[in-house]
Motif scaffolding. Structure first.
Motif, PDB file in Angstrom:
ATOM      1  N   ARG A  75       0.803  -1.219   0.000  1.00 32.48           N
ATOM      2  CA  ARG A  75       0.000   0.000   0.000  1.00 32.48           C
ATOM      3  C   ARG A  75       0.838   1.272   0.000  1.00 32.48           C
ATOM      4  NH1 ARG A  75      -5.328  -0.495   1.172  1.00 32.48           N
ATOM      5  NH2 ARG A  75      -5.330   1.617   0.307  1.00 32.48           N
ATOM      6  N   ALA A  76       1.886   1.324   0.794  1.00 32.07           N
ATOM      7  CA  ALA A  76       2.714   2.535   0.849  1.00 32.07           C
ATOM      8  C   ALA A  76       3.376   2.807  -0.499  1.00 32.07           C
ATOM      9  CB  ALA A  76       3.767   2.412   1.946  1.00 32.07           C
ATOM     10  N   LEU A  77       3.904   1.753  -1.113  1.00 31.77           N
ATOM     11  CA  LEU A  77       4.546   1.914  -2.414  1.00 31.77           C
ATOM     12  C   LEU A  77       3.517   2.289  -3.475  1.00 31.77           C
ATOM     13  CD1 LEU A  77       7.035   1.743  -4.209  1.00 31.77           C
ATOM     14  CD2 LEU A  77       6.640  -0.726  -4.414  1.00 31.77           C
ATOM     15  N   ALA A  78       2.333   1.662  -3.414  1.00 37.05           N
ATOM     16  CA  ALA A  78       1.292   1.986  -4.387  1.00 37.05           C
ATOM     17  C   ALA A  78       0.887   3.447  -4.287  1.00 37.05           C
ATOM     18  CB  ALA A  78       0.080   1.073  -4.169  1.00 37.05           C
ATOM     19  N   ARG A  79       0.711   3.935  -3.054  1.00 38.63           N
ATOM     20  CA  ARG A  79       0.325   5.336  -2.882  1.00 38.63           C
ATOM     21  C   ARG A  79       1.413   6.273  -3.407  1.00 38.63           C
ATOM     22  NH1 ARG A  79      -2.203   7.666   2.639  1.00 38.63           N
ATOM     23  NH2 ARG A  79      -3.787   6.197   1.909  1.00 38.63           N
ATOM     24  N   THR A  80       2.652   5.980  -3.079  1.00 36.76           N
ATOM     25  CA  THR A  80       3.755   6.821  -3.558  1.00 36.76           C
ATOM     26  C   THR A  80       3.796   6.864  -5.080  1.00 36.76           C
ATOM     27  OG1 THR A  80       5.114   6.422  -1.594  1.00 36.76           O
ATOM     28  CG2 THR A  80       6.272   7.050  -3.607  1.00 36.76           C
ATOM     29  N   ALA A  81       3.662   5.698  -5.706  1.00 32.14           N
ATOM     30  CA  ALA A  81       3.752   5.624  -7.165  1.00 32.14           C
ATOM     31  C   ALA A  81       2.570   6.323  -7.832  1.00 32.14           C
ATOM     32  CB  ALA A  81       3.827   4.165  -7.600  1.00 32.14           C
ATOM     33  N   LYS A  82       1.371   6.169  -7.270  1.00 28.39           N
ATOM     34  CA  LYS A  82       0.200   6.823  -7.868  1.00 28.39           C
ATOM     35  C   LYS A  82       0.281   8.338  -7.764  1.00 28.39           C
ATOM     36  CE  LYS A  82      -2.870   2.911  -6.940  1.00 28.39           C
ATOM     37  NZ  LYS A  82      -4.088   2.434  -6.232  1.00 28.39           N
ATOM     38  N   VAL A  83       0.648   8.828  -6.598  1.00 26.46           N
ATOM     39  CA  VAL A  83       0.792  10.274  -6.431  1.00 26.46           C
ATOM     40  C   VAL A  83       1.942  10.788  -7.295  1.00 26.46           C
ATOM     41  CG1 VAL A  83       1.333  12.106  -4.782  1.00 26.46           C
ATOM     42  CG2 VAL A  83      -0.223  10.263  -4.128  1.00 26.46           C
ATOM     43  N   GLY A  84       3.018  10.027  -7.362  1.00 25.26           N
ATOM     44  CA  GLY A  84       4.148  10.416  -8.203  1.00 25.26           C
ATOM     45  C   GLY A  84       3.770  10.484  -9.672  1.00 25.26           C
ATOM     46  N   ALA A  85       2.964   9.517 -10.140  1.00 28.16           N
ATOM     47  CA  ALA A  85       2.529   9.522 -11.541  1.00 28.16           C
ATOM     48  C   ALA A  85       1.693  10.759 -11.843  1.00 28.16           C
ATOM     49  CB  ALA A  85       1.732   8.258 -11.841  1.00 28.16           C
ATOM     50  N   LEU A  86       0.765  11.090 -10.938  1.00 25.90           N
ATOM     51  CA  LEU A  86      -0.069  12.274 -11.161  1.00 25.90           C
ATOM     52  C   LEU A  86       0.771  13.545 -11.153  1.00 25.90           C
ATOM     53  CD1 LEU A  86      -2.751  13.726 -11.444  1.00 25.90           C
ATOM     54  CD2 LEU A  86      -3.014  13.609  -8.952  1.00 25.90           C
ATOM     55  N   GLY A  87       1.686  13.664 -10.190  1.00 28.00           N
ATOM     56  CA  GLY A  87       2.530  14.849 -10.134  1.00 28.00           C
ATOM     57  C   GLY A  87       3.416  14.979 -11.357  1.00 28.00           C
ATOM     58  N   ALA A  88       3.989  13.862 -11.810  1.00 27.76           N
ATOM     59  CA  ALA A  88       4.894  13.908 -12.956  1.00 27.76           C
ATOM     60  C   ALA A  88       4.164  14.255 -14.239  1.00 27.76           C
ATOM     61  CB  ALA A  88       5.612  12.565 -13.098  1.00 27.76           C
ATOM     62  N   ILE A  89       2.993  13.649 -14.456  1.00 24.27           N
ATOM     63  CA  ILE A  89       2.292  13.941 -15.713  1.00 24.27           C
ATOM     64  C   ILE A  89       1.744  15.362 -15.707  1.00 24.27           C
ATOM     65  CG2 ILE A  89      -0.056  13.172 -15.118  1.00 24.27           C
ATOM     66  CD1 ILE A  89       1.900  12.486 -18.375  1.00 24.27           C
ATOM     67  N   SER A  90       1.381  15.876 -14.533  1.00 21.85           N
ATOM     68  CA  SER A  90       0.905  17.260 -14.455  1.00 21.85           C
ATOM     69  C   SER A  90       2.032  18.239 -14.794  1.00 21.85           C
ATOM     70  CB  SER A  90       0.366  17.551 -13.047  1.00 21.85           C
ATOM     71  OG  SER A  90      -0.727  16.703 -12.737  1.00 21.85           O
ATOM     72  N   PRO A 131      -6.390  11.766 -16.853  1.00 18.71           N
ATOM     73  CA  PRO A 131      -7.517  11.534 -15.938  1.00 18.71           C
ATOM     74  C   PRO A 131      -7.423  10.201 -15.190  1.00 18.71           C
ATOM     75  CG  PRO A 131      -8.297  12.391 -18.022  1.00 18.71           C
ATOM     76  CD  PRO A 131      -6.846  12.076 -18.209  1.00 18.71           C
ATOM     77  N   LEU A 132      -6.902   9.164 -15.853  1.00 18.86           N
ATOM     78  CA  LEU A 132      -6.763   7.875 -15.173  1.00 18.86           C
ATOM     79  C   LEU A 132      -5.746   7.962 -14.039  1.00 18.86           C
ATOM     80  CD1 LEU A 132      -6.785   5.483 -18.262  1.00 18.86           C
ATOM     81  CD2 LEU A 132      -8.575   5.694 -16.527  1.00 18.86           C
ATOM     82  N   ALA A 133      -4.610   8.600 -14.298  1.00 14.62           N
ATOM     83  CA  ALA A 133      -3.600   8.763 -13.254  1.00 14.62           C
ATOM     84  C   ALA A 133      -4.156   9.616 -12.113  1.00 14.62           C
ATOM     85  CB  ALA A 133      -2.343   9.413 -13.830  1.00 14.62           C
ATOM     86  N   GLY A 134      -4.934  10.644 -12.456  1.00 15.14           N
ATOM     87  CA  GLY A 134      -5.530  11.481 -11.428  1.00 15.14           C
ATOM     88  C   GLY A 134      -6.526  10.731 -10.572  1.00 15.14           C
ATOM     89  N   ALA A 135      -7.392   9.936 -11.215  1.00 10.11           N
ATOM     90  CA  ALA A 135      -8.389   9.173 -10.462  1.00 10.11           C
ATOM     91  C   ALA A 135      -7.720   8.137  -9.569  1.00 10.11           C
ATOM     92  CB  ALA A 135      -9.356   8.497 -11.429  1.00 10.11           C
ATOM     93  N   ALA A 136      -6.666   7.499 -10.070  1.00 10.64           N
ATOM     94  CA  ALA A 136      -5.959   6.498  -9.268  1.00 10.64           C
ATOM     95  C   ALA A 136      -5.342   7.135  -8.028  1.00 10.64           C
ATOM     96  CB  ALA A 136      -4.880   5.822 -10.113  1.00 10.64           C
ATOM     97  N   ALA A 137      -4.748   8.307  -8.183  1.00  9.89           N
ATOM     98  CA  ALA A 137      -4.104   8.971  -7.046  1.00  9.89           C
ATOM     99  C   ALA A 137      -5.118   9.502  -6.039  1.00  9.89           C
ATOM    100  CB  ALA A 137      -3.214  10.111  -7.549  1.00  9.89           C
TER     101      ALA A 137
END
Length: 326
Positions: A75-90, A131-137
């Motif tokens: 869970r911790a790694l998943a949260r980090t990666a999802k938030v990181g994906a949203l931040g990076a694509i933004s 939008p998918l990366a945003g919804a996941a995060a």
């Protein structure tokens, strides 16, 4: 002069060199009319576009890592990666729009879908992936709508490899020699680099074994493909080894290798500090790689040699082949 006569003359010249005679004609220094380059150098802003290349790789790699961590209960790694994906694509979209000058120019690219255009396909890819990366995060952070979050995580992971590698196709689909000549290996290079960067982010904020493995595998792919690409590019690989681009590429190799080594060591001794150092090195190595590739392309466009010499070699090869067949 006919093609056969030209081939015969080149053969006599090669024969004289084999017999040790001194060549009287000096090596050519390639110039162009009025000292202008053969190609116009890319007008893209280095910080915007090299940053865009890096952040896209980080986003796509993070979505893949997030899906794996989500499926295995990390869970911790998943949260980090999802938030990181949203931040990076933004940030990636901000850099792209800043280079374009106006947001409307990005939106205009969505007016048509042209499969033969990497820019058109890339725009639609970002339009679907964001939008998918945003919804996941958002669902991961808030804990709301977990089923929607799972679907968004899976969707972002499906599009993630395209987001990571389409920028390689984008730069290679140009006449810039040090980009175009690497078109066979560049997507694989960006894929390995994106995986290493995503793993680096995980190692900093949520060190876990999947992130370590991804970091080592991504770093190995990045380092290995870089060497293969340089060998196969021929003369066009020179800008990757000289000047500012050469310094950046060497720094990238050193940082990536150090990051992989520290990742292995941090797993053996279970050190959070070593994990963070490994992650920082992997991210820095991925970023400097993109800047090195960018500046190598600019340098190759400014020097006529990298355009003229390969063209002459191809023409001579075809002429020699035709003369032999005749």
């Amino acid at each position: 002069m006919t093609q056969a006569e030209g081939t015969e003359r080149r053969g006599r010249r090669r024969g004289r060199r084999r017999r040790g005679e001194q060549v009287m004609v000096p090596e050519a220094h390639f110039t162009s009319y009025y000292g202008m380059p053969v190609l116009n150098k890319p007008v893209w802003k280095p910080l915007d576009i090299a940053g865009y290349l890096f952040l896209g790789g980080l986003a796509g790699g993070s979505s893949l890592l997030a899906a794996g961590a989500h499926a295995t209960g990390q869970r911790a790694l998943a949260r980090t990666a999802k938030v990181g994906a949203l931040g990076a694509i933004s940030l990636s979209l901000v850099a792209l729009v800043h280079d374009l000058g106006r947001p409307a120019r990005f939106l205009n690219m969505l007016r048509v879908a042209k499969p033969t255009s990497p820019m058109s396909m890339g725009s639609w890819l970002l339009f679907g992936y964001g939008p998918l990366a945003g919804a996941a995060a958002v669902t991961e952070v808030t804990g709301r709508f977990p089923r929607l979050g799972s679907l968004a995580t899976a969707g972002a992971a499906v599009l993630g490899p395209g987001v990571t590698t389409y920028t390689a196709v984008l730069v290679c689909d140009t006449a810039v020699p040090s980009w175009h000549e690497g078109y066979r290996q560049m997507p694989f290079l960006f894929a390995g680099s994106g995986a290493a960067a995503a793993a680096g982010l995980g190692l900093i904020f949520a060190p876990a074994e999947p992130a370590r493995r991804a970091g080592v595998l991504g770093a190995a792919a990045e380092l290995g493909v870089t060497q293969v690409m340089k060998r196969r590019m021929g003369l066009a690989a020179e800008p990757l080894e000289q000047g500012r681009a050469g310094r950046l590429m060497r720094a990238s190799e050193a940082l990536t290798a150090a990051g992989a080594g520290l990742a292995v060591l941090s797993g053996a001794v279970r050190s959070r500090a070593l994990s963070a150092a490994a992650g920082a090195a992997l991210i820095a190595g991925s970023a400097t790689l993109r800047f090195g590739v960018f500046h190598a392309g600019v340098a190759s466009a400014q020097d006529p040699k990298y355009t003229v010499v390969p063209q002459r070699e191809r023409l001579e090869s075809r002429g020699f082949s035709s003369a032999r067949q005749g």
